[in-house]
Design a protein around this motif. Structure first.
Motif, PDB file in Angstrom:
ATOM      1  N   THR A   3       0.827  -1.441   0.111  1.00  0.00           N
ATOM      2  CA  THR A   3       0.055   0.199  -0.005  1.00  0.00           C
ATOM      3  C   THR A   3       0.731   1.511  -0.064  1.00  0.00           C
ATOM      4  N   LEU A   4       0.260   2.148  -0.473  1.00  0.00           N
ATOM      5  CA  LEU A   4       0.946   3.668  -0.387  1.00  0.00           C
ATOM      6  C   LEU A   4       0.803   4.251   0.988  1.00  0.00           C
ATOM      7  N   THR A   5       1.751   4.715   1.296  1.00  0.00           N
ATOM      8  CA  THR A   5       1.725   5.410   2.731  1.00  0.00           C
ATOM      9  C   THR A   5       1.380   7.034   2.526  1.00  0.00           C
ATOM     10  N   ASP A   8       4.018   8.710   0.661  1.00  0.00           N
ATOM     11  CA  ASP A   8       3.945   8.349  -0.868  1.00  0.00           C
ATOM     12  C   ASP A   8       2.995   9.267  -1.298  1.00  0.00           C
ATOM     13  N   LEU A   9       1.746   9.176  -0.896  1.00  0.00           N
ATOM     14  CA  LEU A   9       0.723   9.863  -1.702  1.00  0.00           C
ATOM     15  C   LEU A   9       0.962  11.462  -1.581  1.00  0.00           C
ATOM     16  N   ALA A  38      -2.607  10.158  -7.957  1.00  0.00           N
ATOM     17  CA  ALA A  38      -3.029   9.223  -6.967  1.00  0.00           C
ATOM     18  C   ALA A  38      -4.245   9.480  -6.192  1.00  0.00           C
ATOM     19  N   ASP A  40      -7.472   8.896  -3.517  1.00  0.00           N
ATOM     20  CA  ASP A  40      -7.618   8.761  -1.940  1.00  0.00           C
ATOM     21  C   ASP A  40      -7.604   7.209  -1.711  1.00  0.00           C
ATOM     22  N   GLU A  41      -8.037   6.377  -2.533  1.00  0.00           N
ATOM     23  CA  GLU A  41      -8.363   4.792  -2.217  1.00  0.00           C
ATOM     24  C   GLU A  41      -6.888   4.268  -2.483  1.00  0.00           C
ATOM     25  N   GLY A  42      -5.866   4.925  -2.831  1.00  0.00           N
ATOM     26  CA  GLY A  42      -4.475   4.323  -2.769  1.00  0.00           C
ATOM     27  C   GLY A  42      -4.198   3.699  -4.347  1.00  0.00           C
ATOM     28  N   THR A  43      -4.789   4.079  -5.326  1.00  0.00           N
ATOM     29  CA  THR A  43      -4.641   3.471  -6.660  1.00  0.00           C
ATOM     30  C   THR A  43      -3.852   4.690  -7.411  1.00  0.00           C
ATOM     31  N   HIS A 129      -3.564  -0.901  -9.667  1.00  0.00           N
ATOM     32  CA  HIS A 129      -3.969  -1.331  -8.360  1.00  0.00           C
ATOM     33  C   HIS A 129      -2.796  -1.857  -7.773  1.00  0.00           C
TER      34      HIS A 129
END
Length: 138
Positions: A3-5, A8-9, A38, A40-43, A129
């Motif tokens: 997952t993106l932190t 990261d985001l 990027a 909010d869902e991390g995609t 994803h």
């Protein structure tokens, strides 16, 4: 890590180019620069012309990666995201317009005109994803 932190985001929400590599095309792999967002869902999502070679390749094999690096003049930092891509039938024109405003100065008439032409193209949105996330920073 898968997952993106939050860090990261924050980094990925800057107007930086992502370098997209699509599995199986071309051989040998040749990353292509892309505008991306990027979520909010991390995609990560981007857009392309519907009949582009990269989308044909993604329909055959949906595995891809995007690498984003800090620009020259900043300490070394990068985030690499690999995973499966879904091709989505909606939202491409809106994404193109949003990213155009993020990456280009739209007060410049040439940029505004080029973006208007892009938005009118037959675009599709694709979403990466994350299955693997790697990062480095000094």
């Amino acid at each position: 890590m898968t997952t993106l932190t939050a860090e990261d985001l924050e980094f990925l929400r800057r107007p930086l180019h992502g370098f997209l590599t699509v599995a199986g095309w071309p051989v040998p792999p040749q990353p292509r620069p892309v505008w991306f967002e990027a979520t909010d869902e991390g995609t990560l999502q981007a857009f392309s012309v519907a009949d582009s070679p990269k989308l044909r390749a993604l329909r055959r094999d949906p595995n891809a990666s995007i690498v984003v690096a800090a620009p020259v003049g900043e300490p070394e930092r990068w985030v690499a995201v690999a995973g499966r891509v879904t091709v989505e039938p909606d939202g491409a024109r809106e994404l193109c317009a949003r990213l155009g405003a993020r990456y280009w100065d739209l007060d410049n008439q040439a940029n505004a005109g080029a973006l208007a032409e892009m938005v009118d193209m037959d675009l599709v949105r694709f979403v990466l994803h994350p299955e693997t996330v790697r990062r480095y920073s000094i």
